[in-house]
Design a protein around this motif. Structure first.
Motif, PDB file in Angstrom:
ATOM      1  N   ALA A 171       0.827  -1.210   0.000  1.00 14.72           N
ATOM      2  CA  ALA A 171       0.000   0.000   0.000  1.00 14.72           C
ATOM      3  C   ALA A 171       0.864   1.264   0.000  1.00 14.72           C
ATOM      4  CB  ALA A 171      -0.928  -0.008   1.215  1.00 14.72           C
ATOM      5  N   LEU A 172       2.057   1.175   0.603  1.00 17.22           N
ATOM      6  CA  LEU A 172       2.960   2.335   0.631  1.00 17.22           C
ATOM      7  C   LEU A 172       3.743   2.472  -0.679  1.00 17.22           C
ATOM      8  CD1 LEU A 172       4.411   2.003   4.263  1.00 17.22           C
ATOM      9  CD2 LEU A 172       2.821   3.755   3.456  1.00 17.22           C
ATOM     10  N   GLY A 173       3.556   1.506  -1.568  1.00 15.42           N
ATOM     11  CA  GLY A 173       4.248   1.571  -2.854  1.00 15.42           C
ATOM     12  C   GLY A 173       5.660   1.013  -2.806  1.00 15.42           C
ATOM     13  N   TRP A 174       5.989   0.298  -1.709  1.00 17.02           N
ATOM     14  CA  TRP A 174       7.324  -0.298  -1.608  1.00 17.02           C
ATOM     15  C   TRP A 174       7.285  -1.664  -2.260  1.00 17.02           C
ATOM     16  CZ3 TRP A 174       8.897   0.685   4.236  1.00 17.02           C
ATOM     17  CH2 TRP A 174       8.688   2.046   4.530  1.00 17.02           C
ATOM     18  N   HIS A 175       8.418  -2.071  -2.790  1.00 16.25           N
ATOM     19  CA  HIS A 175       8.486  -3.372  -3.466  1.00 16.25           C
ATOM     20  C   HIS A 175       8.907  -4.432  -2.462  1.00 16.25           C
ATOM     21  CE1 HIS A 175       7.766  -1.339  -7.211  1.00 16.25           C
ATOM     22  NE2 HIS A 175       8.753  -0.511  -6.959  1.00 16.25           N
ATOM     23  N   GLY A 176       7.982  -4.814  -1.613  1.00 17.01           N
ATOM     24  CA  GLY A 176       8.265  -5.842  -0.604  1.00 17.01           C
ATOM     25  C   GLY A 176       9.093  -5.281   0.538  1.00 17.01           C
ATOM     26  N   SER A 177       9.622  -6.188   1.358  1.00 17.61           N
ATOM     27  CA  SER A 177      10.432  -5.799   2.509  1.00 17.61           C
ATOM     28  C   SER A 177      11.675  -5.041   2.054  1.00 17.61           C
ATOM     29  CB  SER A 177      10.861  -7.059   3.270  1.00 17.61           C
ATOM     30  OG  SER A 177      11.953  -6.763   4.119  1.00 17.61           O
ATOM     31  N   PRO A 178      12.011  -3.928   2.738  1.00 15.70           N
ATOM     32  CA  PRO A 178      13.269  -3.237   2.430  1.00 15.70           C
ATOM     33  C   PRO A 178      14.471  -4.179   2.526  1.00 15.70           C
ATOM     34  CG  PRO A 178      11.939  -1.911   3.921  1.00 15.70           C
ATOM     35  CD  PRO A 178      11.261  -3.241   3.797  1.00 15.70           C
ATOM     36  N   PHE A 179      14.381  -5.196   3.389  1.00 19.66           N
ATOM     37  CA  PHE A 179      15.507  -6.127   3.528  1.00 19.66           C
ATOM     38  C   PHE A 179      15.651  -7.017   2.297  1.00 19.66           C
ATOM     39  CE2 PHE A 179      14.401  -5.676   8.194  1.00 19.66           C
ATOM     40  CZ  PHE A 179      15.384  -4.742   8.417  1.00 19.66           C
ATOM     41  N   ALA A 180      14.540  -7.260   1.608  1.00 17.40           N
ATOM     42  CA  ALA A 180      14.612  -8.060   0.389  1.00 17.40           C
ATOM     43  C   ALA A 180      14.923  -7.152  -0.806  1.00 17.40           C
ATOM     44  CB  ALA A 180      13.294  -8.796   0.177  1.00 17.40           C
ATOM     45  N   ALA A 181      14.322  -5.944  -0.820  1.00 16.09           N
ATOM     46  CA  ALA A 181      14.479  -5.051  -1.975  1.00 16.09           C
ATOM     47  C   ALA A 181      15.863  -4.395  -1.996  1.00 16.09           C
ATOM     48  CB  ALA A 181      13.385  -3.989  -1.960  1.00 16.09           C
ATOM     49  N   ALA A 207      12.409   9.537   0.568  1.00 11.01           N
ATOM     50  CA  ALA A 207      11.671   8.763  -0.438  1.00 11.01           C
ATOM     51  C   ALA A 207      10.447   8.076   0.160  1.00 11.01           C
ATOM     52  CB  ALA A 207      12.599   7.732  -1.082  1.00 11.01           C
ATOM     53  N   GLN A 208      10.528   7.709   1.430  1.00 12.77           N
ATOM     54  CA  GLN A 208       9.434   6.966   2.071  1.00 12.77           C
ATOM     55  C   GLN A 208       8.810   7.866   3.135  1.00 12.77           C
ATOM     56  OE1 GLN A 208      11.669   3.522   3.429  1.00 12.77           O
ATOM     57  NE2 GLN A 208      11.804   2.659   1.369  1.00 12.77           N
ATOM     58  N   THR A 209       7.694   8.487   2.773  1.00 14.07           N
ATOM     59  CA  THR A 209       7.166   9.571   3.622  1.00 14.07           C
ATOM     60  C   THR A 209       6.749   9.090   5.018  1.00 14.07           C
ATOM     61  OG1 THR A 209       5.047   9.290   2.502  1.00 14.07           O
ATOM     62  CG2 THR A 209       6.430  11.094   1.748  1.00 14.07           C
ATOM     63  N   ALA A 210       6.164   7.894   5.110  1.00 12.09           N
ATOM     64  CA  ALA A 210       5.731   7.413   6.436  1.00 12.09           C
ATOM     65  C   ALA A 210       6.947   7.242   7.344  1.00 12.09           C
ATOM     66  CB  ALA A 210       4.979   6.091   6.297  1.00 12.09           C
ATOM     67  N   LYS A 211       8.018   6.678   6.775  1.00 13.69           N
ATOM     68  CA  LYS A 211       9.247   6.484   7.547  1.00 13.69           C
ATOM     69  C   LYS A 211       9.874   7.832   7.906  1.00 13.69           C
ATOM     70  CE  LYS A 211      11.839   2.808   6.673  1.00 13.69           C
ATOM     71  NZ  LYS A 211      12.774   1.872   6.005  1.00 13.69           N
ATOM     72  N   GLY A 212       9.830   8.763   6.973  1.00 10.57           N
ATOM     73  CA  GLY A 212      10.387  10.088   7.211  1.00 10.57           C
ATOM     74  C   GLY A 212       9.654  10.828   8.329  1.00 10.57           C
ATOM     75  N   ARG A 213       8.326  10.769   8.304  1.00 11.78           N
ATOM     76  CA  ARG A 213       7.524  11.436   9.345  1.00 11.78           C
ATOM     77  C   ARG A 213       7.893  10.916  10.723  1.00 11.78           C
ATOM     78  NH1 ARG A 213       3.002  11.307   6.143  1.00 11.78           N
ATOM     79  NH2 ARG A 213       2.463   9.223   6.868  1.00 11.78           N
ATOM     80  N   HIS A 214       8.019   9.596  10.816  1.00 12.35           N
ATOM     81  CA  HIS A 214       8.370   9.003  12.112  1.00 12.35           C
ATOM     82  C   HIS A 214       9.780   9.395  12.557  1.00 12.35           C
ATOM     83  CE1 HIS A 214      10.028   5.823  14.752  1.00 12.35           C
ATOM     84  NE2 HIS A 214       8.861   5.962  15.337  1.00 12.35           N
TER      85      HIS A 214
END
Lengths: 215, 215
Positions: A48-58, B58-65
């Motif tokens: 939903a956040l537009g990320w391509h899976g886990s940051p650890f995998a991507a 790049a990741q707004t939710a992470k940035g806000r936190h």
């Protein structure tokens, strides 16, 4: 008297959620906190956040470091550890079981058992067979619990809880909430608990006044 | 006698590098560790990894936190804090100055002063004017230092150090190295120092044997 609450948002597939799951019941109990187990579908949040899976995998460099960090963190906390051969493991049914059982006395045992299957025994955790084995190992009526967990209303609850995670700004796991204050990551569990302990819940008595020779 | 070393890889634009920069000289000194300042261009590393700038941007939710977390972390460590109006700030010249001055007695003071400009006073940190003001505030010959920092061979060193960061697997800042062991994030500074302290550097005397009634 009501105790201050801490919400623990996690996914059984998440490595750092493993660290918190193994420690949180004991820590919350020591601090007199009410613990709320909040499973959600982390993969759906990433999507939903537009990320391509886990940051650890991507992000391979970050992923490589994570495995080293996990081994070190487990050693530090005295937790068993084996790098899973499949990552991140799907965990729809275990999450549904936790939602169903969130106030049962066995919920913490169940959560730890699922996590140990994934991160100590390197076994699958989703599906009827895996969850049935986990429940049975705890002396619980597996068939009955799984049937209830797969009821449409309970499936819907997991979707709603995942939507709630997104609405509240969650972007990773584990995440802790104390009221509206969000803390991300196992590294912030103690800070979240410190905040929870500092809050006097509504309806509880204020701390006793001290009477003595000093004013 | 040589002391065990810890390498501190950082970028003056990085929020969590601020937390480490303000504490690391004191902590390393308490623990008897040799500190190596290792500035590098984090943005160039992100680009080489194929990331679209800082994950916090790049990741707004992470940035806000992150901004909430930084405020809390600064309060916890007793550090002043103001959310910068520009993020992440470029810091090419300050990095070049650190490379030039890495063994000077004033390098730690300079690093802290640059960080405070960025994260306490919300001022630009790059360029001749900003760096000159910082050096002058420390009683240092700004013009001379800046001229040396901008020599082609020193510019080349910053490019090479950034390439080294990538080759060694760095993907964020701060990052600590103890030998070949990499630790990512201000949250792992103490773990990195624990490891450094446990290492007896080559050429140093082993710890003294204890003689006493117990065997």
């Amino acid at each position: 008297m009501s105790r201050p609450e801490i919400e623990f948002w996690f996914d059984f597939g998440s490595t750092y959620s493993y660290l918190s799951t193994m420690r949180i019941e004991h820590e919350a109990s020591l601090r007199g906190l009410q613990l709320r187990w909040k499973p959600f579908m982390l993969g759906a949040v990433f999507k939903a956040l537009g990320w391509h899976g886990s940051p650890f995998a991507a992000q391979t460099a970050k992923g490589r470091h994570m495995w080293k960090d996990m081994a070190r963190q487990c050693a530090k906390f005295g937790l068993a550890w084996r790098q899973p051969s499949s990552f991140p493991r799907r965990a729809v049914l275990p999450h549904r079981v936790v939602l169903l059982a969130e106030k049962e006395p066995w919920v913490a045992d169940f959560c730890r058992a699922v996590m140990e299957r994934n991160f100590v025994h390197d076994q699958d955790i989703d599906g009827t067979e895996a969850v049935s084995a986990t429940l049975t190992s705890l002396g619980l009526p597996a068939r009955e619990i799984i049937k209830a967990a797969e009821a449409p209303w309970n499936k819907q609850r997991l979707r709603e809880q995942t939507d709630d995670a997104l609405e509240r700004g969650i972007f990773g796991a584990p995440t802790f909430f104390v009221g509206d204050e969000m803390f991300w990551g196992n590294d912030r569990m103690d800070d979240a608990m410190d905040l929870a302990q500092s809050i006097v819940p509504p309806g509880s008595k204020p701390p006793p006044m001290k009477h003595g020779p000093c004013r």
